[in-house]
Scaffold this motif. Structure first.
Motif, PDB file in Angstrom:
ATOM      1  N   LEU A 120       1.226   5.630  -1.576  1.00  0.00           N
ATOM      2  CA  LEU A 120       1.745   5.945  -0.243  1.00  0.00           C
ATOM      3  C   LEU A 120       2.193   7.397  -0.149  1.00  0.00           C
ATOM      4  N   LYS A 121       2.217   7.908   1.089  1.00  0.00           N
ATOM      5  CA  LYS A 121       2.809   9.214   1.394  1.00  0.00           C
ATOM      6  C   LYS A 121       3.977   8.989   2.338  1.00  0.00           C
ATOM      7  N   ASP A 122       5.000   9.854   2.232  1.00  0.00           N
ATOM      8  CA  ASP A 122       6.145   9.739   3.132  1.00  0.00           C
ATOM      9  C   ASP A 122       5.849  10.459   4.450  1.00  0.00           C
ATOM     10  N   ASN A 123       6.834  10.523   5.341  1.00  0.00           N
ATOM     11  CA  ASN A 123       6.648  11.142   6.665  1.00  0.00           C
ATOM     12  C   ASN A 123       6.326  12.630   6.575  1.00  0.00           C
ATOM     13  N   ALA A 124       6.721  13.269   5.480  1.00  0.00           N
ATOM     14  CA  ALA A 124       6.441  14.698   5.306  1.00  0.00           C
ATOM     15  C   ALA A 124       5.085  14.932   4.635  1.00  0.00           C
TER      16      ALA A 124
END
Length: 179
Positions: A120-124
């Protein structure tokens, strides 16, 4: 010396002279003060031993050979909410052995649906994994093991096992998911 001091010393000497040492039990570890009723214990620390608090060694779920003679141990696969966290430990007999894994090639396969799940990647837009530099997940695989982790979308609750794939490491197949 003044007269008060001489009188005090004489009185103390007379009081101590009247004490019978054989009536007061004492051991090397304890000494009693009969007038106050206080017992003092001498505590000695071991000279050659240094106390070290250690956690019990965590047992690997599964181990696979890794790059450059390293060993990669799968330590935990658990779902919290909608996120699956995979924790690994990397070790080697070498004193200096650093490893990098391409984050884009790390995956979890839902064994029930054969669906590939990526990190996964975060919002940034940052990878949700430990020690990431660019697109590489980095760890020290030395005599003292290095721990790495990555987060993935959780497979459906009906999926009981997953398989985990890292580049240059044998696959971890049929791993039960803790929920």
């Amino acid at each position: 010396m003044n007269i008060l001091h001489v009188t005090f010393m004489a009185a103390t000497g007379i009081a101590l002279a009247g004490c019978d040492v054989s009536e007061t039990p004492s051991t090397p570890d304890t000494a009693a003060a009969p007038e106050s009723g206080v017992t003092r214990e001498a505590v000695t620390a071991p000279q050659d031993e240094t106390p070290v608090a250690r956690m019990p060694a965590q047992v690997a779920i599964q181990s696979q050979p890794g790059p450059d003679g390293a060993q990669v141990d799968l330590m935990k696969v658990a779902v919290t909410g909608d996120i699956l966290t995979v924790t690994l430990r990397c070790s080697s007999d070498e004193k200096i052995n650093s490893e990098s894994f391409d984050v884009q090639k790390i995956s979890v396969i839902d064994d029930a649906t054969s669906q590939r799940l990526g990190v996964l990647k975060d919002n940034a837009g940052e990878w949700m994994a430990s020690n990431v530099g660019g697109n590489s997940l980095n760890t020290e695989c030395e005599i003292k093991p290095g721990v790495i982790w990555a987060k993935f979308p959780a497979p459906p609750a009906t999926s009981k096992t997953v398989s985990i794939n890292l580049p240059k490491v044998g696959p971890f197949d049929g791993i039960p998911v803790t929920r």
